[in-house]
Write an enzyme that holds these catalytic residues in place. Structure first.
Site, PDB file in Angstrom:
ATOM      1  N   THR A  15     -14.152   5.111  49.482  1.00  0.00           N
ATOM      2  CA  THR A  15     -13.826   3.696  49.677  1.00  0.00           C
ATOM      3  C   THR A  15     -13.904   3.313  51.143  1.00  0.00           C
ATOM      4  O   THR A  15     -14.206   2.164  51.473  1.00  0.00           O
ATOM      5  CB  THR A  15     -12.414   3.432  49.117  1.00  0.00           C
ATOM      6  N   TYR A  29     -15.339  -2.893  44.191  1.00  0.00           N
ATOM      7  CA  TYR A  29     -16.335  -2.514  45.201  1.00  0.00           C
ATOM      8  C   TYR A  29     -17.110  -1.287  44.744  1.00  0.00           C
ATOM      9  O   TYR A  29     -16.733  -0.643  43.762  1.00  0.00           O
ATOM     10  CB  TYR A  29     -15.634  -2.210  46.536  1.00  0.00           C
ATOM     11  N   SER A  65     -15.815   9.750  45.470  1.00  0.00           N
ATOM     12  CA  SER A  65     -15.348  11.150  45.419  1.00  0.00           C
ATOM     13  C   SER A  65     -14.972  11.606  44.018  1.00  0.00           C
ATOM     14  O   SER A  65     -14.833  12.803  43.781  1.00  0.00           O
ATOM     15  CB  SER A  65     -14.197  11.386  46.389  1.00  0.00           C
ATOM     16  N   THR A  98     -10.638   8.924  48.445  1.00  0.00           N
ATOM     17  CA  THR A  98      -9.245   9.352  48.243  1.00  0.00           C
ATOM     18  C   THR A  98      -9.037  10.085  46.920  1.00  0.00           C
ATOM     19  O   THR A  98      -8.129  10.908  46.808  1.00  0.00           O
ATOM     20  CB  THR A  98      -8.283   8.143  48.253  1.00  0.00           C
ATOM     21  N   ASP A  99      -9.877   9.769  45.913  1.00  0.00           N
ATOM     22  CA  ASP A  99      -9.561  10.245  44.561  1.00  0.00           C
ATOM     23  C   ASP A  99      -9.529  11.765  44.445  1.00  0.00           C
ATOM     24  O   ASP A  99      -8.703  12.312  43.711  1.00  0.00           O
ATOM     25  CB  ASP A  99     -10.571   9.678  43.542  1.00  0.00           C
ATOM     26  N   LYS A 173      -2.439  12.756  46.249  1.00  0.00           N
ATOM     27  CA  LYS A 173      -2.568  11.302  46.088  1.00  0.00           C
ATOM     28  C   LYS A 173      -1.506  10.882  45.085  1.00  0.00           C
ATOM     29  O   LYS A 173      -1.529  11.324  43.939  1.00  0.00           O
ATOM     30  CB  LYS A 173      -3.968  10.920  45.612  1.00  0.00           C
ATOM     31  N   GLU A 301       5.054  36.838  36.000  1.00  0.00           N
ATOM     32  CA  GLU A 301       4.085  37.661  36.729  1.00  0.00           C
ATOM     33  C   GLU A 301       2.846  37.901  35.853  1.00  0.00           C
ATOM     34  O   GLU A 301       2.963  38.130  34.660  1.00  0.00           O
ATOM     35  CB  GLU A 301       4.669  39.038  37.104  1.00  0.00           C
TER      36      GLU A 301
HETATM   37  N1  ASP Z   1     -13.080   6.155  44.023  1.00  0.00           N
HETATM   38  C1  ASP Z   1     -12.924   6.174  45.462  1.00  0.00           C
HETATM   39  C2  ASP Z   1     -13.303   7.543  45.962  1.00  0.00           C
HETATM   40  O1  ASP Z   1     -12.546   8.439  45.829  1.00  0.00           O
HETATM   41  C3  ASP Z   1     -11.543   5.850  45.824  1.00  0.00           C
HETATM   42  C4  ASP Z   1     -11.223   5.894  47.292  1.00  0.00           C
HETATM   43  O2  ASP Z   1     -11.924   6.421  48.127  1.00  0.00           O
HETATM   44  O3  ASP Z   1     -10.150   5.357  47.623  1.00  0.00           O
HETATM   45  O4  ASP Z   1     -14.362   7.742  46.473  1.00  0.00           O
END
Ligand code: ASP
Length: 330
Positions: A15, A29, A65, A98-99, A173, A301
């Site tokens: 993103t 987006y 991602s 972020t994902d 996350k 274990e």
């Molecule tokens: N779907 C996006 C990604 O992980 C979300 C982000 O970057 O916030 O590439």
């Protein structure tokens, strides 16, 4: 003569490099659109002393991602190691979606050689709003990541987002939308970035367990197949049985991560199928589906993935793939 130090920014997409058709749209987006050198030029303009610092950008992949594959992270690991080895490089920043950031960070934690992790900062960053947003968070995160490289004290892979510095092993996350989307479990944040300065609250120069434990082969012919399964009320063994019977184009399943309830408890209906999997040579790794806490105590274990360590199911999957691919160093 002043010798310029170099900061390398490796772009993976996400993103932070996303673009929407309207600046007011923070969610509709396409991720991974804006080239990393454009991002860097826009975000860092005027913030670095050009006599002392230079920035080199490299687009490694350009993806959302959620679609990352092991080949992408292996390529990233190669590029990170290459640049960290260069004497003139002060540190590396990675922009990533972020994902699956916590998976990418954990992959680097496990595969970048310890001496490189100890010597120079390796900082990952990201954004929750696209680059086209009216008030994007990416530029500040990128500036903070660069500040963490300039600070120079970080050891081990860290993630900088929302003014916080997280260790790759702890970062999760935790929010779908907020620009403070990440938290650290099992130990808290390492520090904060404030107006270009890092305020460390932890031993920032200590590598956490597992750093550089695996040496990646040049290009694996096949990544081991490891699936993540859950234990929950009314769970049935059908999924495990189906996976054991399945022979895909890339072969059969090699490992199962079972996200168990609580402190490693498993629905009784799953037990026979898991035993069957183990007898057939499929590695079974138990972790907890709880957001925080390690598996503790006797009786686990040989089944628990990493007794006494806080490991998410997704991290355990990364680690198990690497274990099946390459034996870890002692
Ligand atoms: N779907 C996006 C990604 O992980 C979300 C982000 O970057 O916030 O590439």
């Amino acid at each position: 003569m002043v010798v310029k130090r170099e900061i390398v920014v490796l772009g993976m997409g996400g993103t932070i490099a996303g673009r929407a058709s309207r600046a007011s749209d923070n969610v509709g987006y396409v991720a991974g659109e804006v080239p990393v050198d454009v991002l860097v030029n826009e975000c860092l303009a005027g913030s670095l002393d050009p006599m002392a610092w230079q920035v080199l950008c490299e687009q490694v992949v350009q993806k959302d991602s959620k679609d990352m594959v092991f080949d992408d992270w292996a390529l990233l690991a190669q590029r990170v190691a290459h640049h960290l080895r260069r004497a003139e490089v002060a540190g590396v920043v990675v922009t990533h979606g972020t994902d699956t950031l916590e998976e990418g960070a954990y992959f680097l934690h496990l595969t970048i050689p310890q001496d490189l992790q100890q010597a120079k900062p390796l900082v990952m960053t990201c954004a929750m709003r696209p680059a086209s947003a009216l008030a994007p968070d990416g530029p500040q995160n990128l500036r903070d990541a660069v500040a963490a490289v300039q600070d120079g004290r970080a050891a081990g892979v860290v993630v900088v987002c929302g003014g916080e510095v997280h260790a790759a092993t702890r970062v999760r996350k935790t929010h779908t939308y907020s620009t403070r989307a990440f938290a650290s479990v099992g130990g808290g944040v390492l520090g904060y970035v404030e107006e270009g300065c890092v305020r460390w609250c932890d031993a920032c120069a200590t590598l956490l367990p597992g750093a550089g434990a695996h040496v990646l082969p040049e290009r694996p012919a096949r990544w081991p197949r490891v699936e993540v399964l859950l234990s929950y009320s009314e769970a049935s063994a059908d999924l495990i049985d189906a996976l054991l019977a399945y022979q895909g184009p890339n072969g059969a399943v090699d490992g199962l991560v079972l996200a168990a309830t609580g402190n490693g408890t498993v629905h009784s209906a799953l037990e026979p199928a898991l035993g069957n999997a183990q007898r057939r040579g499929v590695r079974v790794a138990l972790v907890s589906r709880c957001a925080d806490g390690a598996l503790v105590g006797a009786g686990l274990e040989g089944r628990a993935f990493a007794l006494g360590q806080v490991v998410s199911p997704y991290q355990a999957r990364i680690a198990l793939v690497l274990q099946l691919l390459t034996p870890s160093k002692p």
